[in-house]
Design an enzyme around this catalytic site. Structure first.
Site, PDB file in Angstrom:
ATOM      1  N   CYS A  59       5.484  13.644 -20.095  1.00  0.00           N
ATOM      2  CA  CYS A  59       4.662  13.030 -19.039  1.00  0.00           C
ATOM      3  C   CYS A  59       5.035  11.574 -18.794  1.00  0.00           C
ATOM      4  O   CYS A  59       5.246  11.152 -17.651  1.00  0.00           O
ATOM      5  CB  CYS A  59       3.182  13.114 -19.405  1.00  0.00           C
ATOM      6  SG  CYS A  59       2.499  14.779 -19.310  1.00  0.00           S
ATOM      7  N   ASP A 112      23.331  -9.539  11.755  1.00  0.00           N
ATOM      8  CA  ASP A 112      23.601  -9.632  13.180  1.00  0.00           C
ATOM      9  C   ASP A 112      22.913 -10.925  13.638  1.00  0.00           C
ATOM     10  O   ASP A 112      21.812 -11.224  13.196  1.00  0.00           O
ATOM     11  CB  ASP A 112      23.018  -8.412  13.898  1.00  0.00           C
ATOM     12  CG  ASP A 112      23.162  -8.513  15.403  1.00  0.00           C
ATOM     13  OD1 ASP A 112      24.210  -8.989  15.851  1.00  0.00           O
ATOM     14  OD2 ASP A 112      22.215  -8.130  16.108  1.00  0.00           O
ATOM     15  N   ASP A 152      -1.996  13.393 -12.229  1.00  0.00           N
ATOM     16  CA  ASP A 152      -2.001  12.074 -12.854  1.00  0.00           C
ATOM     17  C   ASP A 152      -0.690  11.726 -13.537  1.00  0.00           C
ATOM     18  O   ASP A 152      -0.528  10.617 -14.031  1.00  0.00           O
ATOM     19  CB  ASP A 152      -3.132  11.989 -13.886  1.00  0.00           C
ATOM     20  CG  ASP A 152      -4.493  12.162 -13.227  1.00  0.00           C
ATOM     21  OD1 ASP A 152      -4.611  11.829 -12.038  1.00  0.00           O
ATOM     22  OD2 ASP A 152      -5.419  12.648 -13.899  1.00  0.00           O
TER      23      ASP A 152
END
Length: 764
Positions: free
Chosen positions: A416, A458, A37
């Site tokens: 975290c 292009d 998580d």
């Protein structure tokens, strides 16, 4: 997706079977790891597995829940990998791309519900073991309180309330009730901390949490320790919920493909698993059904809604011979479709694979934060130790006060929120782009795209449709129009170039029999030559024809006129004998002017790089309001990209086949093509809808992602900095510290989720 290679399938180049020992070396393995998580989770898994002998190339994706590595099974078996991951408290199972062909189908399932995930959840070994509180795939779709994490929250809450009740009724034993609540609640966390410690990872959130809780008991802060354990459990639930929402975007892509299909065999229609369809089989798709496989329509005409795949909002009318994508919706009439790709290779599967694997192409910002976090936590532990030891030992301060403050620092120290701040934003941006047909191959591409200052196009197939048509046929000398087209079509017969296709189509419309040709050879950037009717013939640019006596000077004015009208003129001639001039025009895409306007509005300079002649290029560029460079060979485009790169990031837009050197040289190479293999697998990004306005939309999405990342890093570091200071000063305690840690993780994840609602097509 990487497949596990079985020893018996590995063959030597001479065709001899490899020995079992040789076959076991360097096997690419893939698992789904549930319960990751935050960034620290992924780091724990990666570091623990990478320490095992025979393991190399470890890659862990948080959002895709993926563990991929190269394994020498002679040194470490797969069961050892799985045992190691489970010991850390995570679920693990071999990764499966699609349902097995023999997977049972619910006979009561209706076709209208094809997009819904069906089947019962499988039992995943290793889940639900002692101390395991991570997300299990079988828990997806459940309420938070039905998951192991949720049950742990409820259990610790009951323990805490029971302790408060005991304290009210029997105050003298109330403290022991909180001690019991703390020890029981921290036990599963401590088990995971000990498992990580045995694998050489002392600095984990579990270990810091365990030290802080036990330390608080020793300084008679049992009530606060029990509260911290409860808040930690709540934080894990919130992290899991937020991470699950971030993954929903990728899971939603998988659910676009129906689980079943109506297969026609010998005139009989029966329902089969969509994953079991084989190339060449015919499926019936009724109005309102989702198409179960990539294929080609063999019978029927209907509107097909490609929005689930490419994001194109308007249904497209398709009939026999037209390609269709798995996951698209048949809106009007029944269609019979011939399957052209297996389930694991259809467009949706490849998009999912691309989005998942994009996590590996990490942004420079993410790599920096990963390196930063590796010394950040040890540094915090060192600072916490100094806070505990220095004031009491050097200045005679009370031990209890400074131990308490040091423990609070430990809880704040987990990175975290910082580690998840970048991948959460990247995953959300990738998912948002994929839903709109904007495919970006990872965080590195997102960061590079956000920095571009020039976009080089292009011309053919990007700014134009790439489907030129013959507009004028001018004969020279005694040549007839039929003779001219016959020779030109013969020379171009083996070419797939857009100009060749236009000439061949014109010859077919005129009913001209195309003569056989041999010795065909491309003249790089100049034209084609071949032997037609026993003599050499050329279809080339006017300049080449003039140099080789293929056109008279007096006739060149006609080619100039065509080119000034935005047409491409080619000259057809035999040895020193002009035959005629063919003019071809490729119309600009209708949204090209709007795309150019949007690019300029966001500060991007667009430019055309084309091999076409200057006059034709000027006509197109003038209509679009762009700069241009013409008469460019592939090496000229490469040099132009290099020159532009000296002044900032450059994005090159091509068709994914031509101009490969320029696409690779650019900061970001983008292929345009409606879901083709080339568009998905070449360059750094792909535009599925063939809409030029998707180029500025892609840039807006990447800029929004980078802004989101900066916000997340600021939130993560800002909260840490504030609470580090307040904890040292004694203004905040343990429970505030744990709320700061888990709260920051939840905040950055929720902030990243905002990108899922971001509309890149909307101008700011």
């Amino acid at each position: 997706m990487t497949e596990d290679i079985k020893p018996e399938k590995l063959l030597l180049s001479e065709g001899k079977k490899m020995s079992e020992a040789e076959a076991k070396k360097g096997i690419s393995c893939d698992w789904t790891v549930s319960g990751m998580d935050c960034g620290s989770c992924a780091t724990k898994v990666k570091d623990a597995v990478a320490r095992l002998p025979g393991v190399t190339g470890v890659e862990v994706g948080i959002m895709s829940e993926r563990l991929r590595l190269t394994l020498d099974e002679g040194e470490t078996g797969r069961d050892k990998i799985e045992k190691t991951v489970r010991a850390l408290g995570y679920g693990i199972e071999p990764r499966v791309a699609t349902a097995a062909p023999d997977e049972a189908v619910d006979p009561g399932a209706s076709l209208a519900g094809h997009s819904q995930a069906g089947g019962k959840a499988k039992d995943h070994s290793g889940h639900g073991g002692p101390g395991h509180v991570h997300d299990d795939p079988a828990d997806r779709g459940k309420r938070w309180y039905q998951t192991p994490k949720g049950r742990l929250v409820i259990f610790t809450a009951l323990l805490l309330m029971a302790a408060w009740g005991v304290e009210l009724i029997v105050p003298e034993v109330g403290n022991w009730a909180f001690v019991a609540a703390c020890l029981i609640g921290v036990a599963p966390v401590a088990r995971r901390a000990f498992a990580a410690l045995r694998m050489g990872q002392p600095f984990t959130i579990e270990s810091l949490m365990t030290v802080a809780a036990i330390g608080a008991l020793f300084i008679n802060a049992a009530e606060e320790a029990a509260l911290v354990v409860f808040l930690f459990a709540v934080g894990e639930v919130l992290e899991g919920v937020a991470a699950g929402k971030a993954r929903d975007g990728i899971r939603a892509l998988a659910n676009l493909v129906p689980k079943t299909a109506l297969l026609e065999l010998d005139g009989v229609t029966r329902e089969v698993p969509a994953a079991s369809l084989a190339i060449g089989q015919i499926v019936l798709v009724r109005p309102g059904d989702r198409i179960p496989a990539d294929g080609e329509i063999t019978e029927g005409t209907s509107g097909v809604d490609d929005s689930p795949v490419t994001g194109e909002s308007v249904p497209v009318n398709k009939g026999p011979g037209d390609p269709v994508f798995a996951g698209s919706i048949n809106t009007e009439a029944a269609l019979r479709i011939t399957v052209t790709k297996a389930a694991e290779d259809n467009t949706i599967s490849r998009i999912i694979r691309l989005v998942e694997e994009a996590e590996e192409a990490r942004a420079p910002t993410e790599r920096f934060i990963d390196r930063f976090s590796r010394w950040y936590m040890p540094a915090i532990v060192t600072v916490a130790a100094l806070v505990v030891l220095v004031p009491p030992m050097a200045f005679g301060q009370p031990w209890g006060t400074w131990v308490y403050r040091g423990l609070a620092l430990l809880l704040i120290g987990c990175p975290c929120a910082l580690v998840i701040s970048v991948p959460a934003s990247i995953a959300s941006a990738l998912s948002t782009g994929a839903r709109r047909g904007l495919l970006l191959k990872g965080g590195a591409v997102i960061e590079a795209t956000a920095k571009v200052s020039r976009v080089a196009f292009d011309k053919t197939g990007t700014l134009t449709h790439g489907r030129p048509v013959v507009t004028d046929v001018v004969t020279l000398g005694k040549t007839t129009e039929a003779e001219l087209l016959s020779v030109a079509a013969g020379v171009e017969g083996g070419s797939s170039h857009p100009l060749a296709v236009a000439i061949l189509r014109k010859a077919e419309e005129e009913g001209i029999v195309i003569p056989p040709a041999r010795d065909a050879k491309a003249l790089m950037g100049k034209g084609v030559t071949a032997t037609v009717g026993g003599a050499s013939a050329w279809v080339t640019s006017p300049g080449y024809a003039r140099e080789n006596a293929g056109i008279d000077e007096s006739d060149l004015a006609q080619t100039t006129t065509f080119e000034e009208e935005g047409k491409t003129a080619v000259v057809v001639f035999r040895e020193k004998t002009p035959l005629g001039i063919i003019a071809v025009r490729d119309e600009p895409r209708s949204d090209a002017p709007e795309a150019v306007r949007q690019l300029k509005a966001i500060g991007i300079t667009p430019i055309i790089l084309t091999g076409d002649n200057p006059r034709t290029a000027a006509a197109i560029a003038q209509n679009l309001g762009m700069e241009y460079q013409a008469d460019m060979m592939p090496e000229d485009k490469l040099k132009a990209i290099r020159d532009m790169s000296e002044h900032g990031g450059v994005m090159m837009i091509g068709d994914g086949i031509n101009d490969a050197p320029a696409l690779k040289q650019a900061s970001v190479g983008v292929a345009m093509g409606s879901g083709t293999d080339v568009a998905l697998e070449t360059a750094d990004a792909a535009i599925l809808r063939d809409r030029v306005t998707d180029i500025p939309a892609t840039i807006r999405l990447t800029r929004a992602a980078m802004a989101n990342i900066r916000q997340n890093v600021t939130i993560a570091l800002g909260l840490k900095a504030v609470f580090l200071v307040t904890s040292v000063l004694g203004l905040t305690g343990l429970w505030i510290a744990i709320m700061a840690d888990t709260g920051a993780t939840v905040l950055v994840t929720l902030n990243a989720l905002r990108l899922l609602r971001f509309n890149p097509e909307q101008e700011a």
